[in-house]
Each structure stands twice: as structure tokens, then as C-alpha cells.
Design an enzyme around this catalytic site. Structure first.
Site, PDB file in Angstrom:
ATOM      1  N   GLU A  77       9.539  -4.750   8.883  1.00 24.27           N
ATOM      2  CA  GLU A  77       8.086  -4.575   8.871  1.00 24.27           C
ATOM      3  C   GLU A  77       7.500  -5.006   7.537  1.00 24.27           C
ATOM      4  O   GLU A  77       6.477  -5.708   7.486  1.00 24.27           O
ATOM      5  CB  GLU A  77       7.716  -3.124   9.162  1.00 24.27           C
ATOM      6  CG  GLU A  77       6.204  -2.895   9.192  1.00 24.27           C
ATOM      7  CD  GLU A  77       5.826  -1.433   9.105  1.00 24.27           C
ATOM      8  OE1 GLU A  77       4.958  -1.004   9.884  1.00 24.27           O
ATOM      9  OE2 GLU A  77       6.379  -0.718   8.241  1.00 24.27           O
ATOM     10  N   TRP A  99       4.801  -1.131  16.504  1.00 20.99           N
ATOM     11  CA  TRP A  99       3.388  -1.488  16.578  1.00 20.99           C
ATOM     12  C   TRP A  99       2.925  -1.785  18.013  1.00 20.99           C
ATOM     13  O   TRP A  99       1.811  -2.269  18.212  1.00 20.99           O
ATOM     14  CB  TRP A  99       3.107  -2.701  15.694  1.00 20.99           C
ATOM     15  CG  TRP A  99       2.958  -2.371  14.238  1.00 20.99           C
ATOM     16  CD1 TRP A  99       3.910  -2.454  13.266  1.00 20.99           C
ATOM     17  CD2 TRP A  99       1.784  -1.891  13.599  1.00 20.99           C
ATOM     18  NE1 TRP A  99       3.404  -2.064  12.051  1.00 20.99           N
ATOM     19  CE2 TRP A  99       2.092  -1.715  12.228  1.00 20.99           C
ATOM     20  CE3 TRP A  99       0.486  -1.584  14.030  1.00 20.99           C
ATOM     21  CZ2 TRP A  99       1.165  -1.256  11.298  1.00 20.99           C
ATOM     22  CZ3 TRP A  99      -0.441  -1.131  13.110  1.00 20.99           C
ATOM     23  CH2 TRP A  99      -0.104  -0.969  11.765  1.00 20.99           C
ATOM     24  N   TYR A 141      -2.703  -4.535   7.479  1.00 17.75           N
ATOM     25  CA  TYR A 141      -1.998  -4.592   6.195  1.00 17.75           C
ATOM     26  C   TYR A 141      -1.790  -5.976   5.585  1.00 17.75           C
ATOM     27  O   TYR A 141      -2.409  -6.345   4.594  1.00 17.75           O
ATOM     28  CB  TYR A 141      -0.639  -3.908   6.347  1.00 17.75           C
ATOM     29  CG  TYR A 141      -0.708  -2.438   6.609  1.00 17.75           C
ATOM     30  CD1 TYR A 141      -0.826  -1.529   5.574  1.00 17.75           C
ATOM     31  CD2 TYR A 141      -0.642  -1.935   7.911  1.00 17.75           C
ATOM     32  CE1 TYR A 141      -0.879  -0.150   5.819  1.00 17.75           C
ATOM     33  CE2 TYR A 141      -0.701  -0.566   8.165  1.00 17.75           C
ATOM     34  CZ  TYR A 141      -0.816   0.311   7.121  1.00 17.75           C
ATOM     35  OH  TYR A 141      -0.879   1.653   7.359  1.00 17.75           O
ATOM     36  N   CYS A 202      -2.822   3.279   6.429  1.00 20.03           N
ATOM     37  CA  CYS A 202      -2.492   4.612   5.928  1.00 20.03           C
ATOM     38  C   CYS A 202      -1.990   4.491   4.486  1.00 20.03           C
ATOM     39  O   CYS A 202      -2.545   5.098   3.582  1.00 20.03           O
ATOM     40  CB  CYS A 202      -1.456   5.282   6.820  1.00 20.03           C
ATOM     41  SG  CYS A 202      -2.055   5.627   8.485  1.00 20.03           S
ATOM     42  N   ARG A 226      -3.524   7.574   2.409  1.00 19.74           N
ATOM     43  CA  ARG A 226      -4.675   8.415   2.774  1.00 19.74           C
ATOM     44  C   ARG A 226      -4.321   9.450   3.833  1.00 19.74           C
ATOM     45  O   ARG A 226      -4.895  10.536   3.876  1.00 19.74           O
ATOM     46  CB  ARG A 226      -5.827   7.547   3.291  1.00 19.74           C
ATOM     47  CG  ARG A 226      -5.503   6.847   4.593  1.00 19.74           C
ATOM     48  CD  ARG A 226      -6.692   6.212   5.280  1.00 19.74           C
ATOM     49  NE  ARG A 226      -6.275   5.590   6.521  1.00 19.74           N
ATOM     50  CZ  ARG A 226      -6.227   6.205   7.698  1.00 19.74           C
ATOM     51  NH1 ARG A 226      -6.588   7.459   7.807  1.00 19.74           N
ATOM     52  NH2 ARG A 226      -5.817   5.561   8.776  1.00 19.74           N
ATOM     53  N   ASP A 229       1.953  11.408   8.142  1.00 22.88           N
ATOM     54  CA  ASP A 229       2.759  12.239   9.030  1.00 22.88           C
ATOM     55  C   ASP A 229       4.098  12.445   8.320  1.00 22.88           C
ATOM     56  O   ASP A 229       4.949  11.555   8.283  1.00 22.88           O
ATOM     57  CB  ASP A 229       2.937  11.502  10.361  1.00 22.88           C
ATOM     58  CG  ASP A 229       3.857  12.227  11.326  1.00 22.88           C
ATOM     59  OD1 ASP A 229       4.456  13.245  10.945  1.00 22.88           O
ATOM     60  OD2 ASP A 229       3.986  11.748  12.473  1.00 22.88           O
TER      61      ASP A 229
END
Length: 286
Positions: A77, A99, A141, A202, A226, A229
Site C-alpha cells: 500500500e 480498499w 493519499y 486519516c 486525525r 482505529d
């Protein structure tokens, strides 16, 4: 440490194993966190403003053992991010399916077809035209990292697209030529394009810092996330950030130093149950 699937206490030392930070963070969230409603409808326990620190020296990598971390998927990734790609097809060709949820949901809603995730992924891999139409995530991203959009005045006085900004290349160059700068930043939060992203970033901001000089110079990275999990995402994110730091350190001519992770909304989902006993602390997500 993890022994036969259970966490057991280690003899006390002057310097606890770095993974205890992660375990202590989970315990703190479960014991002190506020219950909140979230976009998934599951609900979370959450605290705000957290920090973990990991020494990357001596070839160290924060690969946690409390849960299985699919580190090869994290590495693939991260390399995919660095290409600036936004379509899931290259990931699926390598067996990385993390994804797929967002394009699949979009396809089901538009077509009305109750296709399984496996069938959808197989079509994306097999059919480039289908992938181009349904496999794209929007400017997520990597697009922001290596091709941040710019605009400039055209001959008619109107704005037109300008050359994209490769933030990664700029940071590497600035680390080489101006190591003391406080502007070594890769930013993913492009406010103008958030509504076009399958998921807003994130892990949104990476800042780099050079400590020391000469052969002993080390590259540190501070990552601000931000939303996190902690049970499922954080171990994956820590490995990815450490990998990015090591790659940039290598390109800029430094040794890897420290990874500092900071979290905004730091949470556990309510379907992750913490079982506590005198002998061990175990976590299970259901």
C-alpha cells in the site's frame, strides 16, 4: 509479551518494551474513553490527543505482536501511495483488498447488482475498462503526496490546471540541502478535494526532522493521524509510517531515528471487547 495467544507479564526493566505503549493506550481508551456515535453506526470509545514513540535505530521496526499485522500489504500500500495511483487495480493484482469497500459500494448503488466483493475484485483485475470506471478512489493519499494540484492564470485570464507538486520529492531535496528547515512536511488534507475522495486521509500529516550532523545524523518522523482505529488500523499505520521514514532517510542520506505517532480521535469500536484478568489482557474484535 505474547505467549500462546495470551499476553503475559514480563519482569520489570528500566526501559519497558515499546509495545507496552500500545497495550496501555488500549487499556486507557477502554477505561477512560467516552462512548461516541460514529459514521459506521457501531459506536466507539474515544480519547483525544495521544502519542506513541518508537526508536527506529538499529534496524528496528514497530511491528506489533499483540495482533497479526499484514505487513506485506502495508508495504505494498505504501509503495502504491508513492506512485500517486488512485485505482485499486494494482493493489488487487498483488492480493491487497483493503480498499475494495468503497468502489464496491459505489458500483452496487449505481448498478443495483448484488455482486460479491470477490466477484467485483476479479472483474477489476480482469477488465481494465471496468477498473477505470469503477476502481478509482478519487484523489486520495498518494495523489496529494506526489501530484498536489495547482492552478495558474491562462492566456484568457481564467484559471487552468498547472503542474502538480511532488511533496515527497520536495521533502527529500530539502532534507538533503536544508536539513535544519522546519518545513519538511507531506500533507494529505487537501480541503478543496475532500468531497471527491472515497475516504479523507486519516494519517494526514508527516513532518520530518534531522537530529545530529554528519554520519550520525538521524531522520525523525512525526505522524499526525486525525482518526485512528487502535485495534485494527494503528498497528498497520505504524508499520507503514516506519517504512516511509526508512525510505526517505535512505534517499536523503540519513539513518532512521525516531517515529513519533500522534492521534486526534483515538478510538476502539464497541465490538472490540477487552477481557482483563490477573494473568493477561486479551482483545477480541467481533
Amino acid at each position: 509479551m505474547l505467549v500462546h495467544g495470551r499476553m503475559v507479564s514480563l519482569p520489570s526493566t528500566d526501559k519497558p518494551h515499546p509495545e507496552w505503549q500500545y497495550l496501555d493506550l488500549m487499556r486507557r481508551i477502554w477505561e477512560e474513553g467516552d462512548e461516541r456515535i460514529d459514521r459506521t453506526g457501531v459506536g466507539t470509545r474515544s480519547i483525544f490527543g495521544t502519542m506513541l514513540r518508537f526508536d527506529l535505530g538499529g534496524e528496528r521496526v514497530p511491528l506489533l505482536t499483540t495482533k497479526r499485522v499484514y505487513w506485506k500489504a502495508a508495504a505494498r500500500e505504501m509503495l502504491w501511495f508513492l506512485t500517486g495511483a488512485t485505482n485499486i487495480r494494482p493493489l488487487l493484482e498483488q492480493g491487497v483488498t483493503i480498499w475494495s469497500d468503497w468502489p464496491l459500494a459505489r458500483y452496487r448503488k449505481a448498478s443495483g447488482e448484488e455482486i460479491s466483493q470477490e466477484q467485483f475484485e476479479a472483474r477489476v483485475v480482469a477488465d481494465p475498462d471496468f477498473a477505470n470506471k469503477w476502481g478509482d478512489l478519487g484523489p486520495v493519499y498518494g495523489k496529494q503526496w506526489v501530484d498536489w494540484p495547482t492552478f495558474e492564470y491562462g492566456p484568457d485570464g481564467r484559471y487552468q490546471p498547472g503542474p502538480g507538486i511532488n511533496q515527497v520529492a520536495q521533502v527529500i531535496e530539502s532534507l538533503r540541502t536544508n536539513p535544519g528547515s522546519r518545513r519538511h512536511i507531506i500533507e494529505g488534507w487537501n480541503v478543496a478535494e475532500l468531497d471527491r475522495m472515497a475516504l479523507p486521509p486519516c494519517h494526514k500529516t508527516y513532518q520530518f526532522h534531522v537530529a545530529g550532523q554528519g554520519e550520525g545524523a538521524r531522520l525523525n518522523c512525526l505522524l499526525y493521524q486525525r482518526s485512528c482505529d487502535v485495534a485494527l488500523g494503528l498497528p498497520f499505520n505504524l508499520f507503514g509510517a516506519a517504512l516511509l521514514t526508512r525510505m526517505i532517510a535512505h534517499q536523503a542520506g540519513y539513518e532512521a531515528g525516531e517515529l513519533i505517532w500522534t492521534g486526534g480521535d483515538t478510538h476502539l469500536y464497541l465490538n472490540c471487547l477487552l477481557y482483563t484478568s490477573d494473568a493477561a489482557d486479551d482483545m477480541q474484535c467481533v
